[in-house]
Write an enzyme that holds these catalytic residues in place. Structure first.
Site, mmCIF file in Angstrom:
data_model
loop_
_atom_site.group_PDB
_atom_site.id
_atom_site.type_symbol
_atom_site.label_atom_id
_atom_site.label_comp_id
_atom_site.label_asym_id
_atom_site.label_seq_id
_atom_site.Cartn_x
_atom_site.Cartn_y
_atom_site.Cartn_z
ATOM 1 N N TRP A 102 0.814 -1.216 0.000
ATOM 2 C CA TRP A 102 0.000 0.000 0.000
ATOM 3 C C TRP A 102 0.841 1.256 0.000
ATOM 4 O O TRP A 102 0.534 2.216 -0.722
ATOM 5 C CB TRP A 102 -0.991 -0.033 1.162
ATOM 6 N N ASP A 177 -1.467 6.502 6.815
ATOM 7 C CA ASP A 177 -2.578 5.673 6.371
ATOM 8 C C ASP A 177 -2.792 4.615 7.448
ATOM 9 O O ASP A 177 -1.993 3.698 7.605
ATOM 10 C CB ASP A 177 -2.242 5.023 5.026
ATOM 11 N N LYS A 201 -12.745 -1.607 7.327
ATOM 12 C CA LYS A 201 -12.000 -2.624 8.058
ATOM 13 C C LYS A 201 -12.352 -2.601 9.543
ATOM 14 O O LYS A 201 -12.788 -3.604 10.096
ATOM 15 C CB LYS A 201 -10.499 -2.428 7.835
#
Length: 365
Positions: A102, A177, A201
């Site tokens: 990511w 993040d 999530k």
């Protein structure tokens, strides 16, 4: 109806209490005669929902008054562009710490808008650790330093909070993040200039993006930044500049209330430590499975593992499904297995997984 143990990395399992409450309120929210997804985002009913969600999130994370909480859209992937468009200002370069898939995607997207300096990377070691801060090589005048503090695919989590004062660069904002571990552990929001994450999530359904941004970072957007993605514009409009993802905000608010009933973030962190320890301890001692992440940097939320005989992968997944254990297949880029054990996963679900893994290993070992 029988519910499975859902180990999906996202969209992920939600607390059953939250789902039941949402079901009860589907047709009529608190006597309004309509459901939340039918409400005007500017009506008093929904405004009360959004205000309560923001207040509860601020309380759960102890967000200082000098930070704004924004409810946005586009997910963390869109933020990879929105961040440089908002934070670069009059600077030319942003620094990125690359610890997995990511953060790798993040720095590639940022190059469309900014010069990028890779301040540190763990690529040479297969993205199985987090570079120590003493090894970070920041550029002379970066607009910010970007981190992905939990890599969902690789199962790598920062074992420390980035504090640039430790390397004499306290003036540089840290961007994080936190999509896959926000609200799972206590954090010091004041160490960051911007925290962001997709909701799907640990917070709620897909469609909502949470941004927590320090006020002094507002008002730096490039002229090409779309108005709906300009942090200052969104903040001034109270996240109502355009129609926000109203139902996702409502579900997030229910999750925040559920977290408060569980004892808050510190209580959830203790549970998450226990869940992760149960699974990692078995993996390490099994001789049949392995986790390849540096033990100091193992994620409490996303646990990738491999069968030592990978010809058994399909049998493992088929048997797991029959046992009510689903979404265990690893990301296509790395293979193997992955168990995501977010806040909504109780320790009973992790125990059920470990019991199945033991039985499978006994049959095939």
């Amino acid at each position: 109806m029988s519910r499975v143990w859902n180990f999906s990395a996202g969209p992920a399992a939600l607390p059953e209490e939250v789902l039941r409450q949402a079901a009860e309120e589907m047709l009529d929210w608190h006597g309004a005669g309509m459901g939340v997804m039918e409400m005007s985002h500017r009506g008093k009913e929904f405004m009360s929902i959004a205000e309560a969600a923001e207040a509860d999130l601020r309380e759960l994370l102890a967000v200082p008054a000098s930070y704004r909480i924004l409810f946005m859209q586009g997910g963390a992937i869109a933020e990879n562009a929105i961040i440089p468009m908002n934070l670069l200002g009059d600077r030319k370069v942003a620094d990125y710490v690359v610890t997995g898939s990511w953060s790798q995607k993040s720095q590639k997207e940022a190059r469309r808008y900014a010069g990028v300096n890779i301040a540190a990377t763990s690529e040479a070691g297969g993205f199985t650790s987090v570079p120590a801060m003493r090894d970070w090589q920041l550029s002379d005048d970066p607009a910010y330093v970007f981190t992905c503090t939990n890599e969902t695919i690789g199962g790598v989590e920062y074992p420390f909070e980035p504090d640039l004062a430790q390397i004499g660069r306290a003036e540089v904002p840290v961007v994080a993040d936190m999509s896959s571990h926000i609200l799972s552990r206590v954090i010091d929001v004041s160490k960051y200039g911007l925290i962001f994450g997709g909701a799907q999530k640990n917070i709620g359904p897909a469609g909502l993006t949470i941004c927590i941004v320090r006020e002094d970072l507002l008002g730096r957007a490039m002229p090409l930044c779309p108005s709906a993605f300009d942090y200052k514009t969104v903040a001034e409009a109270g996240s109502m500049y355009n129609t926000p993802p109203t139902y996702a905000i409502y579900i997030a608010g229910l999750v925040f209330q559920w977290l408060k009933r569980q004892g808050g973030v510190a209580a959830m962190e203790a549970r998450n430590i226990a869940k992760a320890r149960l699974l990692y301890d078995y993996l390490d001692g099994s001789g049949f499975y392995e986790n390849r992440v540096d033990p100091a940097c193992r994620s409490r939320m996303n646990v990738p593992f491999f069968l030592k005989d990978e010809s058994l992968n399909d049998a493992f997944l088929s048997g797991a499904k029959d046992a009510g254990l689903v979404q265990l297949k690893g990301h296509k880029s790395v293979g193997g297995m992955r168990a995501s054990i977010y806040n909504a996963m109780p320790i009973e679900g992790v125990a059920a997984l470990v019991d199945y893994m033991k039985a499978f290993a006994a049959r095939h070992g």
